[in-house]
Design an enzyme around this catalytic site. Structure first.
Site, PDB file in Angstrom:
ATOM      1  N   ARG A 143      -7.454  -3.682   9.608  1.00 52.15           N
ATOM      2  CA  ARG A 143      -6.506  -4.618  10.234  1.00 52.15           C
ATOM      3  C   ARG A 143      -7.115  -5.299  11.466  1.00 52.15           C
ATOM      4  O   ARG A 143      -6.718  -6.410  11.826  1.00 52.15           O
ATOM      5  CB  ARG A 143      -5.196  -3.919  10.571  1.00 52.15           C
ATOM      6  CG  ARG A 143      -4.509  -3.344   9.315  1.00 52.15           C
ATOM      7  CD  ARG A 143      -3.051  -3.104   9.498  1.00 52.15           C
ATOM      8  NE  ARG A 143      -2.550  -2.153   8.510  1.00 52.15           N
ATOM      9  CZ  ARG A 143      -2.238  -2.442   7.250  1.00 52.15           C
ATOM     10  NH1 ARG A 143      -2.385  -3.678   6.798  1.00 52.15           N
ATOM     11  NH2 ARG A 143      -1.802  -1.502   6.424  1.00 52.15           N
ATOM     12  N   LYS A 200       0.834  -1.203   0.000  1.00 51.10           N
ATOM     13  CA  LYS A 200       0.000   0.000   0.000  1.00 51.10           C
ATOM     14  C   LYS A 200       0.869   1.253   0.000  1.00 51.10           C
ATOM     15  O   LYS A 200       0.633   2.183  -0.774  1.00 51.10           O
ATOM     16  CB  LYS A 200      -0.899  -0.046   1.233  1.00 51.10           C
ATOM     17  CG  LYS A 200      -1.941   1.031   1.312  1.00 51.10           C
ATOM     18  CD  LYS A 200      -3.164   0.561   2.074  1.00 51.10           C
ATOM     19  CE  LYS A 200      -2.967   0.478   3.567  1.00 51.10           C
ATOM     20  NZ  LYS A 200      -2.938   1.794   4.222  1.00 51.10           N
ATOM     21  N   SER A 201       1.879   1.289   0.863  1.00 52.12           N
ATOM     22  CA  SER A 201       2.722   2.495   0.961  1.00 52.12           C
ATOM     23  C   SER A 201       3.397   2.797  -0.376  1.00 52.12           C
ATOM     24  O   SER A 201       3.463   3.955  -0.806  1.00 52.12           O
ATOM     25  CB  SER A 201       3.823   2.284   2.015  1.00 52.12           C
ATOM     26  OG  SER A 201       3.274   2.231   3.295  1.00 52.12           O
ATOM     27  N   ARG A 204       2.781   6.039  -3.164  1.00 55.38           N
ATOM     28  CA  ARG A 204       3.896   6.894  -3.577  1.00 55.38           C
ATOM     29  C   ARG A 204       4.137   6.819  -5.080  1.00 55.38           C
ATOM     30  O   ARG A 204       4.571   7.784  -5.699  1.00 55.38           O
ATOM     31  CB  ARG A 204       5.149   6.519  -2.783  1.00 55.38           C
ATOM     32  CG  ARG A 204       5.063   6.980  -1.310  1.00 55.38           C
ATOM     33  CD  ARG A 204       5.999   6.202  -0.426  1.00 55.38           C
ATOM     34  NE  ARG A 204       6.112   6.710   0.941  1.00 55.38           N
ATOM     35  CZ  ARG A 204       5.253   6.453   1.934  1.00 55.38           C
ATOM     36  NH1 ARG A 204       4.177   5.708   1.708  1.00 55.38           N
ATOM     37  NH2 ARG A 204       5.451   6.943   3.145  1.00 55.38           N
ATOM     38  N   ASP A 213       2.152  -1.413  11.884  1.00 50.52           N
ATOM     39  CA  ASP A 213       0.831  -1.805  11.364  1.00 50.52           C
ATOM     40  C   ASP A 213       0.483  -3.260  11.673  1.00 50.52           C
ATOM     41  O   ASP A 213      -0.625  -3.700  11.400  1.00 50.52           O
ATOM     42  CB  ASP A 213       0.793  -1.603   9.842  1.00 50.52           C
ATOM     43  CG  ASP A 213       0.760  -0.126   9.480  1.00 50.52           C
ATOM     44  OD1 ASP A 213       0.383   0.696  10.343  1.00 50.52           O
ATOM     45  OD2 ASP A 213       1.117   0.210   8.340  1.00 50.52           O
ATOM     46  N   SER A 243       7.043   8.885  12.729  1.00 44.99           N
ATOM     47  CA  SER A 243       5.981   8.780  11.725  1.00 44.99           C
ATOM     48  C   SER A 243       6.527   8.964  10.315  1.00 44.99           C
ATOM     49  O   SER A 243       7.038  10.029   9.968  1.00 44.99           O
ATOM     50  CB  SER A 243       4.903   9.840  11.981  1.00 44.99           C
ATOM     51  OG  SER A 243       4.073   9.946  10.844  1.00 44.99           O
ATOM     52  N   ARG A 289      -8.837  11.428  12.838  1.00 44.47           N
ATOM     53  CA  ARG A 289      -7.388  11.253  13.003  1.00 44.47           C
ATOM     54  C   ARG A 289      -6.647  12.590  13.039  1.00 44.47           C
ATOM     55  O   ARG A 289      -7.035  13.549  12.366  1.00 44.47           O
ATOM     56  CB  ARG A 289      -6.849  10.337  11.902  1.00 44.47           C
ATOM     57  CG  ARG A 289      -7.510   8.963  12.015  1.00 44.47           C
ATOM     58  CD  ARG A 289      -6.967   7.973  11.047  1.00 44.47           C
ATOM     59  NE  ARG A 289      -5.571   7.663  11.316  1.00 44.47           N
ATOM     60  CZ  ARG A 289      -4.832   6.924  10.505  1.00 44.47           C
ATOM     61  NH1 ARG A 289      -5.346   6.432   9.396  1.00 44.47           N
ATOM     62  NH2 ARG A 289      -3.583   6.670  10.814  1.00 44.47           N
TER      63      ARG A 289
HETATM   64  C1  S3P Z   1       2.568   4.766   6.393  1.00 44.17           C
HETATM   65  C2  S3P Z   1       3.124   5.117   7.607  1.00 44.17           C
HETATM   66  C3  S3P Z   1       2.615   4.623   8.901  1.00 44.17           C
HETATM   67  C4  S3P Z   1       1.694   3.439   8.729  1.00 44.17           C
HETATM   68  C5  S3P Z   1       0.708   3.631   7.609  1.00 44.17           C
HETATM   69  C6  S3P Z   1       1.422   3.849   6.291  1.00 44.17           C
HETATM   70  C7  S3P Z   1       3.169   5.308   5.159  1.00 44.17           C
HETATM   71  O1  S3P Z   1       1.869   5.650   9.525  1.00 44.17           O
HETATM   72  O2  S3P Z   1       0.999   3.165   9.927  1.00 44.17           O
HETATM   73  O3  S3P Z   1      -0.147   2.509   7.492  1.00 44.17           O
HETATM   74  O4  S3P Z   1       2.862   4.774   4.064  1.00 44.17           O
HETATM   75  O5  S3P Z   1       3.969   6.231   5.246  1.00 44.17           O
HETATM   76  P1  S3P Z   1       2.547   6.712  10.536  1.00 44.17           P
HETATM   77  O6  S3P Z   1       3.452   7.573   9.771  1.00 44.17           O
HETATM   78  O7  S3P Z   1       1.377   7.470  11.116  1.00 44.17           O
HETATM   79  O8  S3P Z   1       3.251   5.879  11.572  1.00 44.17           O
END
Ligand code: S3P
Length: 442
Positions: free
Chosen positions: A396, A21-22, A26, A319, A167, A121
């Site tokens: 999750r 996903k990340s 991007r 996560d 983060s 959030r």
């Molecule tokens: C993510 C960063 C994390 C993660 C999220 C995806 C990202 O969050 O929990 O599912 O893709 O950069 P945080 O930056 O709030 O820790």
């Protein structure tokens, strides 16, 4: 939507879990801002990544999608157009936080909205430092929450920012804003967090400097450069794989192979933690795909024991804790997690919501401000009783309790499972193939 789970004991096979996903998010962002055409393969067809894709279409980027193949016709650093309506980020914190950095630097105004979970959030964690750079960002929700409105046409100046929390989203947001800022943006992280932004910026030809600090890294880039399109093959998501890893480890008969999973060292805390608990995990066919390390992950049934989770592994498994709590319940002895207050501001308060669900299923656990203590019941065949679980719009949570059915004596019903489609649309089908007694009830 609900999942009804009849207890089962087998979890086997070779399974292609959802794409990362990340990295999918991007790829759309950098591909849109690049000069040239970026081709993405194995893109995550989940709602979160599709929210990012739609947002860039709404800003005039031509993006073609044929299943998991995406072609992005980059518009360059100054080519985005004003959207005609608020950008809808759905359930996706990553979309909203990373886009804040991009939108802060545009010459048009914009607003981002989200669903019930995203609307709770915290957004000041990005809005605050963006303002220090000269951005005009307002968090218009009740508690500095979404909607987020951004006034365009501001000049951004680079800052040196020491993040108060570990983060990757905040880090990435500021690095993205830094692409347009005057001077060198420096972001210091208190602990190592996922580095996909740094890796992908480098793959798109941007100069990013990373140097180690006492525990995290310091990342620097200078504004004013350009991105050059490149092709991206997205690996399978280790976060989605975690459900399969725990399922195979706790099942009476568990044996799975998960091909081509991303094993970027900033994401592999789940492997380290499960191994510390005694899980039988091997990595095969390790190779590099588009600047990201991948491997086939093989997991077999294992006798797990409780541990104190090392603090430095917390951001590297951030996560995966919901499903690690299920593993902890299936271990012998106590598992203690501390230093994980960030779990309280994910898609749900994952400490409280998991504790509530575990308690419903008969597990003894104590909620801490920054973590949880779970008393494992791993001696017996059955660890969990039956019951109804609320997932609180959190994909999750829903997937974690589905995995628990491998050690349950009775039926488990999980309410609110529609958000599983945000990260892992094929989850129900794949886990059924592997052996779970899962029925989807619309
Ligand atoms: C993510 C960063 C994390 C993660 C999220 C995806 C990202 O969050 O929990 O599912 O893709 O950069 P945080 O930056 O709030 O820790």
């Amino acid at each position: 939507m609900k999942y009804k789970l009849t207890p089962s004991t087998t979890f086997t096979g070779t399974h292609k879990v959802a794409p990362d996903k990340s990295i999918s998010h991007r790829s759309i962002m950098f591909g849109s801002l690049a000069n040239g055409v970026t081709r993405v393969t194995n893109f995550l067809e989940g709602e979160d990544a599709l929210s990012t894709l739609q947002a860039f279409r709404d800003m005039g980027v031509q993006i073609e999608r044929d299943g998991d193949k995406v072609t992005i016709h980059g518009v360059g650093m100054n080519g985005l157009k004003a959207p005609t309506k608020p950008l809808d980020m759905g359930n996706s914190g990553t979309s909203m936080r990373l886009l804040s950095g991009i939108l802060a630097a545009q010459d048009f105004d914009s607003t981002m909205v989200g669903d019930a979970s995203l609307s709770k959030r915290p957004m000041e964690r990005v809005a605050g430092p963006l303002r220090q750079m000269g951005a005009k960002v307002t968090t218009t929700g009740e508690k500095s929450t979404p909607p987020v409105t951004i006034m365009g046409g501001q000049t951004l100046n680079a800052i040196h920012y020491e993040m108060p929390m570990a983060s990757a989203q905040v880090k990435s947001c500021l690095l993205l804003a830094g692409l347009w800022a005057n001077g060198e943006t420096v972001v210091a992280e208190p602990e190592i967090t996922r580095d996909h932004t740094e890796r992908m910026l480098t793959a798109f030809g941007y100069d990013v400097k990373v140097s180690p600090l006492a525990s995290g890294n310091e990342i620097r880039l200078t504004g004013g450069g350009t991105l050059t399109a490149c092709d991206i093959e997205v690996p399978a998501d280790i976060s989605s794989s975690a459900f399969f890893m725990v399922a195979a480890a706790i099942a009476g008969r568990g044996d799975v192979i998960l091909p081509k999973v991303g094993i970027n060292p900033t994401r592999t805390g789940v492997i380290d933690i499960l191994r510390l608990m005694g899980a039988d995990i091997t990595l095969k066919n390790q190779t590099l795909v588009g600047g990201e390390p991948v491997a086939d992950i093989c997991v077999k049934s294992s006798k797990l024991h409780g541990i104190e989770i090392p603090l430095h592994l917390v951001p590297l498994a951030i996560d995966e804790f919901p499903v690690l709590f299920v593993a902890a319940a299936c271990a012998t002895g106590k598992t203690i997690l501390r230093g994980a207050e960030e779990l309280r501001v994910k898609e749900s308060d994952r400490i409280q919501v998991m504790a509530d669900g575990l308690t419903t299923l008969g597990i003894d656990c104590a909620v801490l401000d920054d973590g949880i203590e779970i008393v494992g019941k791993g001696e017996g065949e059955f660890v969990f009783g039956g019951g109804a679980i609320e997932s609180h719009h959190d994909h999750r949570i829903a997937m974690s309790f589905a995995v628990a059915s491998l050690r349950a004596s009775d039926e488990i019903v999980i309410n609110g499972t529609e958000t599983v489609a945000t990260s892992f649309p094929s989850f129900a089908n794949l886990v059924k193939e592997a052996g779970l007694g899962l029925e989807v009830i619309a």
